[in-house]
Design a protein around this motif. Structure first.
Motif, PDB file in Angstrom:
ATOM      1  N   GLU A 163       5.961 -52.998  34.420  1.00  0.00           N
ATOM      2  CA  GLU A 163       6.464 -53.339  35.598  1.00  0.00           C
ATOM      3  C   GLU A 163       6.049 -52.258  36.583  1.00  0.00           C
ATOM      4  OE1 GLU A 163      10.115 -52.584  33.054  1.00  0.00           O
ATOM      5  OE2 GLU A 163       8.279 -53.815  32.900  1.00  0.00           O
ATOM      6  N   ASP A 164       6.227 -50.853  36.007  1.00  0.00           N
ATOM      7  CA  ASP A 164       6.035 -49.774  37.003  1.00  0.00           C
ATOM      8  C   ASP A 164       4.462 -49.731  37.065  1.00  0.00           C
ATOM      9  OD1 ASP A 164       8.415 -48.718  36.799  1.00  0.00           O
ATOM     10  OD2 ASP A 164       8.054 -47.642  34.982  1.00  0.00           O
ATOM     11  N   MET A 165       3.541 -50.025  36.137  1.00  0.00           N
ATOM     12  CA  MET A 165       2.205 -50.302  36.356  1.00  0.00           C
ATOM     13  C   MET A 165       1.812 -51.194  37.658  1.00  0.00           C
ATOM     14  SD  MET A 165      -0.780 -51.785  33.920  1.00  0.00           S
ATOM     15  CE  MET A 165      -0.287 -50.568  32.488  1.00  0.00           C
ATOM     16  N   THR A 166       2.507 -52.271  37.527  1.00  0.00           N
ATOM     17  CA  THR A 166       2.290 -53.228  38.582  1.00  0.00           C
ATOM     18  C   THR A 166       2.594 -52.716  39.967  1.00  0.00           C
ATOM     19  OG1 THR A 166       2.462 -55.126  37.009  1.00  0.00           O
ATOM     20  CG2 THR A 166       2.448 -55.663  39.468  1.00  0.00           C
ATOM     21  N   ALA A 167       3.945 -52.220  40.108  1.00  0.00           N
ATOM     22  CA  ALA A 167       4.361 -51.492  41.307  1.00  0.00           C
ATOM     23  C   ALA A 167       3.542 -50.555  41.948  1.00  0.00           C
ATOM     24  CB  ALA A 167       5.916 -51.036  41.089  1.00  0.00           C
TER      25      ALA A 167
ATOM     26  N   THR B  71      -1.972 -55.431  36.087  1.00  0.00           N
ATOM     27  CA  THR B  71      -1.073 -55.850  34.996  1.00  0.00           C
ATOM     28  C   THR B  71      -1.814 -55.206  33.757  1.00  0.00           C
ATOM     29  OG1 THR B  71      -2.226 -57.762  34.827  1.00  0.00           O
ATOM     30  CG2 THR B  71       0.018 -57.895  35.795  1.00  0.00           C
ATOM     31  N   PRO B  72      -1.082 -54.993  32.774  1.00  0.00           N
ATOM     32  CA  PRO B  72      -2.159 -54.352  31.438  1.00  0.00           C
ATOM     33  C   PRO B  72      -3.133 -55.286  30.992  1.00  0.00           C
ATOM     34  CG  PRO B  72       0.513 -54.501  31.013  1.00  0.00           C
ATOM     35  CD  PRO B  72       0.118 -55.235  32.254  1.00  0.00           C
ATOM     36  N   GLY B  73      -4.249 -54.491  30.666  1.00  0.00           N
ATOM     37  CA  GLY B  73      -5.523 -55.159  30.540  1.00  0.00           C
ATOM     38  C   GLY B  73      -6.381 -55.082  31.562  1.00  0.00           C
ATOM     39  N   SER B  74      -5.942 -55.032  32.994  1.00  0.00           N
ATOM     40  CA  SER B  74      -6.566 -54.760  34.133  1.00  0.00           C
ATOM     41  C   SER B  74      -6.439 -53.436  34.635  1.00  0.00           C
ATOM     42  CB  SER B  74      -6.186 -55.649  35.229  1.00  0.00           C
ATOM     43  OG  SER B  74      -6.321 -57.208  34.850  1.00  0.00           O
ATOM     44  N   VAL B  75      -6.081 -52.331  34.019  1.00  0.00           N
ATOM     45  CA  VAL B  75      -5.863 -51.026  34.530  1.00  0.00           C
ATOM     46  C   VAL B  75      -7.106 -50.264  34.811  1.00  0.00           C
ATOM     47  CG1 VAL B  75      -4.704 -48.802  34.173  1.00  0.00           C
ATOM     48  CG2 VAL B  75      -3.762 -50.893  33.196  1.00  0.00           C
ATOM     49  N   THR B  76      -7.266 -49.453  36.020  1.00  0.00           N
ATOM     50  CA  THR B  76      -8.522 -49.171  36.612  1.00  0.00           C
ATOM     51  C   THR B  76      -8.051 -47.997  37.412  1.00  0.00           C
ATOM     52  OG1 THR B  76     -10.390 -49.507  38.077  1.00  0.00           O
ATOM     53  CG2 THR B  76      -8.350 -51.106  38.416  1.00  0.00           C
ATOM     54  N   PRO B  77      -9.115 -46.797  37.550  1.00  0.00           N
ATOM     55  CA  PRO B  77      -8.765 -46.035  38.485  1.00  0.00           C
ATOM     56  C   PRO B  77      -8.512 -46.237  39.698  1.00  0.00           C
ATOM     57  CG  PRO B  77     -10.851 -45.391  37.412  1.00  0.00           C
ATOM     58  CD  PRO B  77     -10.127 -46.685  36.796  1.00  0.00           C
ATOM     59  N   LEU B  78      -9.473 -47.614  40.012  1.00  0.00           N
ATOM     60  CA  LEU B  78      -9.292 -47.934  41.798  1.00  0.00           C
ATOM     61  C   LEU B  78      -7.793 -48.436  41.900  1.00  0.00           C
ATOM     62  CD1 LEU B  78     -12.510 -50.281  41.476  1.00  0.00           C
ATOM     63  CD2 LEU B  78     -12.142 -47.816  42.278  1.00  0.00           C
ATOM     64  N   GLY B  79      -7.090 -48.793  41.041  1.00  0.00           N
ATOM     65  CA  GLY B  79      -5.654 -49.045  41.306  1.00  0.00           C
ATOM     66  C   GLY B  79      -4.958 -48.246  41.940  1.00  0.00           C
ATOM     67  N   VAL B  80      -5.486 -47.065  42.321  1.00  0.00           N
ATOM     68  CA  VAL B  80      -4.471 -45.836  42.808  1.00  0.00           C
ATOM     69  C   VAL B  80      -4.608 -46.177  44.567  1.00  0.00           C
ATOM     70  CG1 VAL B  80      -4.761 -44.216  41.251  1.00  0.00           C
ATOM     71  CG2 VAL B  80      -6.402 -44.117  43.215  1.00  0.00           C
TER      72      VAL B  80
ATOM     73  N   ASP C 289      -1.240 -47.174  45.125  1.00  0.00           N
ATOM     74  CA  ASP C 289      -0.202 -46.123  45.329  1.00  0.00           C
ATOM     75  C   ASP C 289      -0.102 -45.298  46.394  1.00  0.00           C
ATOM     76  OD1 ASP C 289       1.548 -44.204  44.190  1.00  0.00           O
ATOM     77  OD2 ASP C 289       0.057 -42.933  43.456  1.00  0.00           O
ATOM     78  N   ILE C 290       0.402 -45.923  47.496  1.00  0.00           N
ATOM     79  CA  ILE C 290       0.349 -45.452  48.817  1.00  0.00           C
ATOM     80  C   ILE C 290       1.379 -44.228  49.103  1.00  0.00           C
ATOM     81  CG2 ILE C 290      -0.499 -47.194  50.098  1.00  0.00           C
ATOM     82  CD1 ILE C 290       2.159 -47.795  50.956  1.00  0.00           C
ATOM     83  N   LEU C 291       2.259 -44.275  48.100  1.00  0.00           N
ATOM     84  CA  LEU C 291       3.027 -43.094  48.323  1.00  0.00           C
ATOM     85  C   LEU C 291       2.511 -41.756  47.235  1.00  0.00           C
ATOM     86  CD1 LEU C 291       6.506 -44.907  48.112  1.00  0.00           C
ATOM     87  CD2 LEU C 291       5.349 -43.991  50.151  1.00  0.00           C
ATOM     88  N   ASN C 292       1.521 -42.198  46.696  1.00  0.00           N
ATOM     89  CA  ASN C 292       0.913 -40.898  45.773  1.00  0.00           C
ATOM     90  C   ASN C 292       1.715 -40.390  44.682  1.00  0.00           C
ATOM     91  OD1 ASN C 292      -1.192 -39.210  45.137  1.00  0.00           O
ATOM     92  ND2 ASN C 292      -1.537 -38.788  47.224  1.00  0.00           N
ATOM     93  N   GLU C 293       2.367 -41.403  44.188  1.00  0.00           N
ATOM     94  CA  GLU C 293       3.113 -40.951  42.985  1.00  0.00           C
ATOM     95  C   GLU C 293       2.777 -40.992  41.598  1.00  0.00           C
ATOM     96  OE1 GLU C 293       7.458 -42.708  44.812  1.00  0.00           O
ATOM     97  OE2 GLU C 293       6.181 -44.418  43.875  1.00  0.00           O
ATOM     98  N   VAL C 294       1.312 -41.430  41.469  1.00  0.00           N
ATOM     99  CA  VAL C 294       0.608 -41.406  40.364  1.00  0.00           C
ATOM    100  C   VAL C 294      -0.410 -40.452  40.296  1.00  0.00           C
ATOM    101  CG1 VAL C 294      -0.822 -42.629  38.782  1.00  0.00           C
ATOM    102  CG2 VAL C 294       0.891 -44.022  39.899  1.00  0.00           C
ATOM    103  N   ARG C 295      -0.445 -39.413  39.376  1.00  0.00           N
ATOM    104  CA  ARG C 295      -1.354 -38.161  39.166  1.00  0.00           C
ATOM    105  C   ARG C 295      -2.569 -39.098  38.455  1.00  0.00           C
ATOM    106  NH1 ARG C 295       0.093 -32.922  38.617  1.00  0.00           N
ATOM    107  NH2 ARG C 295      -2.049 -32.791  38.879  1.00  0.00           N
ATOM    108  N   VAL C 296      -3.689 -38.613  38.828  1.00  0.00           N
ATOM    109  CA  VAL C 296      -5.109 -39.241  38.209  1.00  0.00           C
ATOM    110  C   VAL C 296      -5.513 -38.111  37.454  1.00  0.00           C
ATOM    111  CG1 VAL C 296      -7.374 -39.979  38.446  1.00  0.00           C
ATOM    112  CG2 VAL C 296      -5.072 -41.093  40.011  1.00  0.00           C
ATOM    113  N   VAL C 297      -5.875 -38.445  36.122  1.00  0.00           N
ATOM    114  CA  VAL C 297      -6.545 -37.362  35.268  1.00  0.00           C
ATOM    115  C   VAL C 297      -8.076 -38.110  34.949  1.00  0.00           C
ATOM    116  CG1 VAL C 297      -6.830 -36.166  33.237  1.00  0.00           C
ATOM    117  CG2 VAL C 297      -4.693 -36.313  34.311  1.00  0.00           C
ATOM    118  N   LEU C 298      -9.371 -37.693  35.239  1.00  0.00           N
ATOM    119  CA  LEU C 298     -10.441 -38.237  34.784  1.00  0.00           C
ATOM    120  C   LEU C 298     -11.088 -37.221  33.820  1.00  0.00           C
ATOM    121  CD1 LEU C 298     -12.715 -40.458  35.358  1.00  0.00           C
ATOM    122  CD2 LEU C 298     -13.336 -38.724  37.251  1.00  0.00           C
TER     123      LEU C 298
END
Length: 169
Positions: free
Chosen positions: A86-90, A95-104, A107-116
């Motif tokens: 549910e956090d992933m979707t928010a 949803t699980p299985g579709s996770v992608t760095p494009l999903g950020v 994340d308009i509030l910039n609450e997810v830190r991205v590591v590549l």
């Protein structure tokens, strides 16, 4: 995000890309046939949360066996565990299985830190989901960095620590 919106954003940024439509895949194992058809860096994405409440999206080469304990130290996180669906979707709109760095993009509030993974950042061609697991988009590692920057998520480029292979004994 619709495919049309993604295509418009990539065109706006002047990014060349390709897309392969396919049956839904939910795991790296299910996507191995796609990997064979598309030479380049294929991704595995880990949606994580540290003990301090920070969310992380770690994008690595699909075959890496990430050592989460060592990863925490490598990226400056507290103890890492997998984030809830549910956090992933928010935060990422997937949803699980579709996770992608494009999903950020979501994340308009910039609450997810991205590591590549540093290996992916240097790839001529990197493959990610376009917000759905029924297609794969290919773009260069440099262009993936440009997209992340456009979405206001400058990734931490890191050497991703791997677990030691299991002892066959």
């Amino acid at each position: 995000m619709s495919d049309a919106a993604l295509k418009e954003e990539l065109a706006y940024l002047g990014i060349e890309w390709s897309i392969l439509e396919h049956e839904a895949v939910f795991t790296v194992e299910e996507s191995l046939a796609i990997h064979d058809a598309l030479p380049g860096g294929h991704t595995k994405n880990l949606f994580l949360k540290d003990s301090g409440g920070q969310f992380w999206l770690v994008t690595v080469e699909h075959s890496k066996r990430v050592d989460l304990k060592a990863l925490a130290g490598a990226i400056g996180a507290k103890k890492l565990s997998f984030g809830k669906a549910e956090d992933m979707t928010a935060h990422l709109g997937v949803t699980p299985g579709s996770v992608t760095p494009l999903g950020v993009r979501c994340d308009i509030l910039n609450e997810v830190r991205v590591v590549l993974d540093e290996d992916l950042a240097a790839e001529d061609m990197v493959y990610v989901h376009p917000m759905r697991n029924t297609a794969t988009i290919g773009l260069s590692g440099a262009d993936l960095l440009r997209v992340l920057d456009y979405y206001k998520h400058e990734p931490l480029i890191a050497a991703i620590p791997e677990r030691a292979p299991a002892d066959p004994a």
